[in-house]
Enzyme design. Structure first.
Site, PDB file in Angstrom:
ATOM      1  N   SER A  54     -14.674  -3.931 -12.359  1.00 48.90           N
ATOM      2  CA  SER A  54     -13.592  -3.996 -13.337  1.00 48.90           C
ATOM      3  C   SER A  54     -13.575  -5.391 -13.949  1.00 48.90           C
ATOM      4  O   SER A  54     -13.677  -6.394 -13.227  1.00 48.90           O
ATOM      5  CB  SER A  54     -12.257  -3.681 -12.663  1.00 48.90           C
ATOM      6  N   GLU A  55     -13.437  -5.455 -15.288  1.00 48.35           N
ATOM      7  CA  GLU A  55     -13.521  -6.733 -16.017  1.00 48.35           C
ATOM      8  C   GLU A  55     -12.608  -7.809 -15.446  1.00 48.35           C
ATOM      9  O   GLU A  55     -12.905  -8.999 -15.528  1.00 48.35           O
ATOM     10  CB  GLU A  55     -13.113  -6.544 -17.486  1.00 48.35           C
ATOM     11  N   ASN A  56     -11.445  -7.404 -14.932  1.00 50.54           N
ATOM     12  CA  ASN A  56     -10.476  -8.394 -14.477  1.00 50.54           C
ATOM     13  C   ASN A  56     -10.784  -8.937 -13.088  1.00 50.54           C
ATOM     14  O   ASN A  56      -9.907  -9.482 -12.431  1.00 50.54           O
ATOM     15  CB  ASN A  56      -9.054  -7.823 -14.540  1.00 50.54           C
ATOM     16  N   GLY A  57     -12.044  -8.802 -12.644  1.00 50.83           N
ATOM     17  CA  GLY A  57     -12.473  -9.543 -11.468  1.00 50.83           C
ATOM     18  C   GLY A  57     -12.548  -8.784 -10.171  1.00 50.83           C
ATOM     19  O   GLY A  57     -12.240  -9.345  -9.110  1.00 50.83           O
ATOM     20  N   SER A  96     -16.871 -12.639 -13.702  1.00 54.16           N
ATOM     21  CA  SER A  96     -16.854 -11.212 -13.994  1.00 54.16           C
ATOM     22  C   SER A  96     -17.691 -10.906 -15.240  1.00 54.16           C
ATOM     23  O   SER A  96     -18.463  -9.943 -15.265  1.00 54.16           O
ATOM     24  CB  SER A  96     -15.409 -10.745 -14.210  1.00 54.16           C
TER      25      SER A  96
END
Lengths: 222, 226
Positions: A54-57, A96
């Site tokens: 997921s992009e948010n880490g 990320s």
């Protein structure tokens, strides 16, 4: 009396997601976009380990939590609550996107407004003068993942083809998409144009071509 | 003795000036330094440039700062989210300048600022309208767009745990842009849920080393404010 039938049934959103999940092998690192792509995770068999990013880490995203187990600090890129599977990890945004832009992801599955016969992707804005545009990670994913697959409806609500010679919507990336999964077919984007791998039962190539604004041919090895 | 603790939000924000560029951590509600952002309203600072992934939601944090008319320009990747009505109203009325940046480019521009890299080329966005009028160069078989480092005057971030040296840890998805903002600003201010005043954090678990952090304020408010 046997007649040529036009009775075919398009795949549901869940069925498109399930069809995509079949093609994801164990061990891949995969980012899923918002919408139908998000549903892919639920369709990967539990015994097949695929690591969702997921992009948010987050690496190792699991299914949505039961209410009692909800962690308000654990959300995905769509800002929905999720869980973390064993082997998962947390990292900051620059790392990320290093995973994304540095070509470390095996696959990204995205939604789209349009895809061209050369694999150009349009999925971030409806027009050049969009009133409040938002891009998020779409452009990073479209150029960075090893493979970009699109999940979408074959035509718009009014029946217009979404697979076209040249995108009319603003581009997200050029020559990015390699495979398209729609409610009607599975298509490969090749240097020789679009090749049809699968169609829903009862649908003819001619009927599919009518709903597609770029030339189609059947894949030789299908 | 090094002690980066500030007694209050107001003390932590001392020196914030009109026209400053603010870097805000957070992704949606998670990891956003809501109290520091709202504290900016009390300082009276205006004509601000704000760098953030989202443009606020509801009536809290960045949304309040926007509503108060303190922000001249927003540099943002995904301004339109559920509840971002204040942004949408301001933007459609022409009351806000918006620079839209792909999310990875936003993170990397701040990382570059923190690492002393003035600019870099990336294929992200090179073939799109966001690269219009910008320098493009071909590397290998790909067109790449020149992106400049994004420096902040002040970063406002949220940590899970801090010590008096300014070392920080984060919780789960609360990490997001916070460590990146911390390294890209001249003055970095962290609000932390938990504080260890004299007992240092375990050096093996520190995510943001204290060299990137100037001030810490302890605000044990609990879960993200949605």
């Amino acid at each position: 009396m046997a007649t040529a039938t036009t009775e075919w049934v398009p795949l549901s959103r869940h069925q498109i997601a399930a069809r995509i999940a079949q093609d994801i092998p164990e061990g891949w690192y995969v980012n899923l976009g918002i919408g139908v792509p998000t549903l892919v995770a639920d369709n990967v068999p539990k015994e097949r380990e695929v690591v969702f990013h997921s992009e948010n880490g987050i690496l190792g995203i699991g299914p949505a939590p039961e209410k009692a187990d909800l962690d308000p600090w654990l959300i995905n890129a769509g800002k929905e609550y999720v869980t973390l599977l064993p082997g998962g990890s947390f990292f900051h945004h620059a790392d990320s996107f290093a995973m994304i832009r540095g070509r470390h992801l095996d696959l990204c599955v995205l939604g789209a407004y349009e895809v061209s016969s050369r694999g150009d992707l349009a999925n971030w804005a409806r027009s050049d003068d969009d009133t409040a545009p938002a891009v998020g990670g779409a452009m990073d994913l479209a150029v960075g993942a090893q493979r970009v697959w699109v999940a979408m409806q074959h035509v718009t609500k009014s029946g217009e083809p979404r697979i076209v010679e040249t995108c009319r919507y603003p581009l997200t990336a050029r020559a990015s998409v390699t495979r398209i999964y729609t409610d009607l077919a599975v298509l490969d984007v090749t240097p020789d144009g679009l090749q049809v791998r699968e169609m829903v039962a009862g649908l003819s190539l001619e009927a599919l071509q009518e709903k597609t604004a770029a030339p189609l041919r059947l894949a030789a090895d299908r | 003795m090094i002690d980066k603790l500030a007694a209050s939000v107001a003390e932590a924000l001392t020196g914030l000036e009109d026209g400053a560029t603010l870097l805000l951590g957070g992704f949606g509600a998670v990891g956003q330094a809501t109290h520091l952002i709202e504290g900016v309203i009390e300082t009276g600072a205006r004509d601000l440039t704000v760098v953030a992934n989202n443009a606020g939601y509801g009536q809290v944090g960045l949304a309040r700062l926007l509503k108060e008319g303190r922000v001249r320009k927003l540099i943002c990747s995904y301004p339109r989210i559920a509840g971002s009505t204040i942004f949408e109203e301001l933007y459609s009325a022409g009351g806000l300048e918006l620079e839209l940046v792909p999310q990875g480019t936003l993170a990397e521009r701040m990382r570059a600022a923190g690492a002393g890299v003035p600019a870099f080329f990336t294929p992200t966005g090179a073939d799109t309208s966001l690269a219009r009028g910008r320098e493009i160069r071909r590397f290998g078989n790909r067109d790449c767009v020149l992106e400049e480092a994004l420096y902040g005057d002040v970063a406002l971030i949220e940590a899970w745990e801090a010590d008096r040296w300014g070392n920080l840890t984060y919780r789960a998805a609360g990490r997001n842009f916070n460590p990146v903002c911390a390294m890209a600003a001249r003055l970095t201010i962290a609000q932390t849920q938990h504080l260890r005043r004299d007992e240092p954090l375990d050096p093996e678990t520190i995510v943001t080393p204290g060299i990137f952090v100037d001030r810490v304020v302890h605000l044990a408010y609990g879960d993200p404010i949605t």
